[in-house]
Design a protein around this motif. Sequence first.
Motif: not given
Length: 189
Positions: A139-146, A151-155, A186-188
């Motif tokens: 979402g807005k404050e979350e990067t990657g795939v959830w 968080k499943l994957a950080a990019i 960062c970003n959970k």
Amino acid sequence: MAGLPSSAVARSVTVHKLGRIGYGRSQWLQRALAAEVRTGRRGDTLLLLEHPPVFTLGRLQSSADNVVASAADIAAAGATVHQSERGGNVTFHGPGQLVAYPLLDLSRFRKSVHWYVSALEQTLIQAAAEFGLEARRGGKEETGVWVDDRKLAAIGVSVSRWVTTCARFRTPPAARNPRPSAMHPCNKA
């Protein structure tokens, strides 16, 4: 990759399964192979591996400040700290995490970093679906795939002259790593 033009989907990617290798060695290998991709001596390449425990610092000025453990505590945990060539903040990599480094010439696809990150996210979402997981973009404050609130994957992405390097995505850290108390995520992450 999802979202690629149909002519690009048929293109092959050479996959190297490297097992566990050190972060410094993987960066050297990425630079060497990216130079070959850039000059056309090598086609698109994907490195799959895992790292020994390592904190990588992004180019963001504050990333080093987010490693709150002392150098002695990090060493005692068997981890190291390395500056990376990617953007972003501090990230932990360790045993049990799949790390993927796509080395792609984006001029063969689309010269857009935003498009590339979106294509990576969509590919990971589709791969998760193959395992019965309903994943989503952050979402807005979350990067990657959830998946739900995990968080499943950080990019993290680095692109130079339209060739990707350090474009890693990784699975979340194993429960026994030193990350939770050693850094401000960062970003959970």
